[in-house]
Write an enzyme that holds these catalytic residues in place. Structure first.
Site, mmCIF file in Angstrom:
data_model
loop_
_atom_site.group_PDB
_atom_site.id
_atom_site.type_symbol
_atom_site.label_atom_id
_atom_site.label_comp_id
_atom_site.label_asym_id
_atom_site.label_seq_id
_atom_site.Cartn_x
_atom_site.Cartn_y
_atom_site.Cartn_z
ATOM 1 N N PHE A 100 4.983 -5.853 -10.582
ATOM 2 C CA PHE A 100 4.670 -5.562 -12.160
ATOM 3 C C PHE A 100 6.096 -4.973 -12.611
ATOM 4 O O PHE A 100 6.065 -4.824 -13.869
ATOM 5 C CB PHE A 100 3.620 -4.374 -12.305
ATOM 6 C CG PHE A 100 2.413 -4.752 -11.463
ATOM 7 C CD1 PHE A 100 1.677 -5.948 -11.776
ATOM 8 C CD2 PHE A 100 2.117 -4.107 -10.415
ATOM 9 C CE1 PHE A 100 0.577 -6.265 -11.179
ATOM 10 C CE2 PHE A 100 0.950 -4.370 -9.732
ATOM 11 C CZ PHE A 100 -0.089 -5.403 -10.240
ATOM 12 N N PRO A 138 1.854 -0.830 -4.343
ATOM 13 C CA PRO A 138 3.062 -1.601 -4.477
ATOM 14 C C PRO A 138 3.289 -2.074 -6.033
ATOM 15 O O PRO A 138 2.478 -2.734 -6.554
ATOM 16 C CB PRO A 138 3.089 -2.622 -3.518
ATOM 17 C CG PRO A 138 2.344 -2.289 -2.411
ATOM 18 C CD PRO A 138 1.218 -1.301 -2.893
ATOM 19 N N CYS A 139 4.525 -1.549 -6.512
ATOM 20 C CA CYS A 139 4.783 -1.899 -7.855
ATOM 21 C C CYS A 139 5.778 -3.005 -8.129
ATOM 22 O O CYS A 139 6.196 -3.628 -9.171
ATOM 23 C CB CYS A 139 5.434 -0.711 -8.259
ATOM 24 S SG CYS A 139 7.173 -0.263 -7.833
ATOM 25 N N GLN A 140 6.417 -3.763 -6.985
ATOM 26 C CA GLN A 140 7.376 -4.766 -7.194
ATOM 27 C C GLN A 140 6.752 -5.890 -8.224
ATOM 28 O O GLN A 140 7.565 -6.575 -8.893
ATOM 29 C CB GLN A 140 7.984 -5.487 -6.020
ATOM 30 C CG GLN A 140 8.686 -4.250 -5.185
ATOM 31 C CD GLN A 140 7.894 -3.622 -4.207
ATOM 32 O OE1 GLN A 140 6.579 -3.376 -4.457
ATOM 33 N NE2 GLN A 140 8.520 -3.093 -3.099
#
Length: 392
Positions: free
Chosen positions: A79, A75-77
């Protein structure tokens, strides 16, 4: 090589890896709707299936047996510049350490990871340094490279960082750097603003009023576009430059932009649907759609021929938006429409047969979200082929 698909989504990693000749042994995905699409598209019979990765026991991980590669677009949220950038203070950021836990047990030869480019500079680089340090402690030497999807055969401006971890002492050559098939492309790198739809007495230009040149590059589709779809002109999938030729209201994160059909699409974001899907311009508007509207008029797309406030209202005046409706400004030689879920899936490199299977089990809103959450299959396939070459 045998691989495990973590944070699997709809299987973008899987499809790219399988195209390169690798074999999936199992997957993990917490979202029930994404799992429905995944299992409709891919033959998962007899494979390991996990849901919430934090609830997968070490004993279950050991039961997987030998794998050569662990794949994961964690999951990238945490960063992303679009999020709060809380990094490891955000529970989503700590999910990287679940990949590390699986790697410590399974000891695959390679780790194949993906994230937003914001990961590289988050907290002045300390977050990425923490990830590299964790991989080093596990015995993995890491390499990484930023790739843009537009250089791999899809007209979407989507930059992501890819990380390859090499198990120390297991052999294998470096995978990076290498270029995409269109690295020296003709796509214009800039986004050119040529006008706006703001009123004459407005003193500031917000994203929702921007009108872009058809000679520039289309931006990235993002997670919340489903609240107000971008607009582009058809034909959609052409190897040209991103063009924004108008906007509609409301506009969240550039989701109100109308894109030219001869340009490339923006990066597809996670939460498509609900009125935030990207939109394209349809040339040669028909009288059915705009018989009472003229160039410069503000119109409501739900009632294009109406002479009331729900339809045409005139120049320099915006409609009051009602629930579920769309609004636009008529410009010369085209009308506007949203990108369809199928087109968003195409922009991520998925074949139509895969979309058809997912469409049979999910709503359009979920399909938009799934496209935005996915990795671009073409990029995964290119890296997977390089991975195979280094292992020979």
């Amino acid at each position: 090589m045998k691989f495990l698909d973590l944070f699997a989504g709809i299987g973008g990693f899987r499809l790219g890896m399988e195209r390169a000749g690798h074999e999936c042994v199992g997957f993990c995905e917490i979202d029930q709707f994404a799992r429905k699409s995944y299992k409709a598209i891919h033959d998962t019979e007899g494979e390991f299936e996990f849901h919430d990765i934090t609830r997968v026991t070490d004993e279950s991980v050991r039961g997987i047996g030998r794998v050569d590669v662990i794949c994961g677009g964690f999951p990238c949220q945490a960063f992303s510049i679009a999020g709060k950038r809380a990094g490891f203070e955000d529970t989503r950021g700590t999910l990287f350490f679940e990949i590390a836990r699986f790697a410590s047990i399974l000891r695959p030869k390679y780790l194949f990871l993906e994230n937003v480019t914001g990961l590289l500079n988050h907290d002045n680089g300390n977050t990425f340094e923490t990830i590299l340090g964790a991989l080093d402690e596990l015995g993995y030497d890491a390499e990484w490279q930023v790739f843009n999807s537009k250089n791999f055969g899809v007209p979407q401006n989507r930059e992501r960082v890819f990380i390859i971890g090499h198990l120390r002492g297991a052999g294998g050559r470096a995978v990076f750097p290498f270029g995409g098939e269109n690295t020296q492309s003709d796509f214009e790198p800039r986004i050119e603003v040529v006008g706006s739809t703001q009123s004459e007495d407005s003193h500031s230009l917000g994203q929702k009023e921007i009108v872009y040149s058809p000679d520039g590059v289309m931006g990235c589709l993002t997670a919340t576009d489903y609240k107000g779809p971008k607009q582009v002109a058809i034909p959609l999938l052409t190897p040209d430059r991103i063009k924004v030729v108008g906007v509609i209201e409301p506009n969240f994160n550039q989701s109100g932009c109308i894109y030219d059909p001869e340009g490339i699409a923006p990066t597809i974001r996670t939460m498509q649907g609900g009125g935030l899907e990207p939109k394209i311009a349809v040339r040669e508007a028909t009288s059915k759609g705009y018989s009472e509207a003229t160039v410069g008029d503000s119109i409501n797309l739900s009632h294009p021929n109406s002479a009331t406030r729900r339809g045409r209202v005139g120049k320099q005046v915006a409609n009051t938006l009602l629930t579920g409706e769309e609004q636009g400004v008529v410009t010369p030689n085209f009308r506007i429409r949203k990108l369809t879920p199928r087109e968003c899936w195409r922009l991520q490199g998925f074949p139509d047969w895969a979309f058809d299977k997912a469409q049979a089990v999910n709503s359009n809103s979920q399909l938009y979200k799934q496209a935005g959450n996915s990795v671009t299959v073409n990029v995964i396939e290119a890296i997977a082929r390089k991975l195979e070459e280094t292992d020979e």
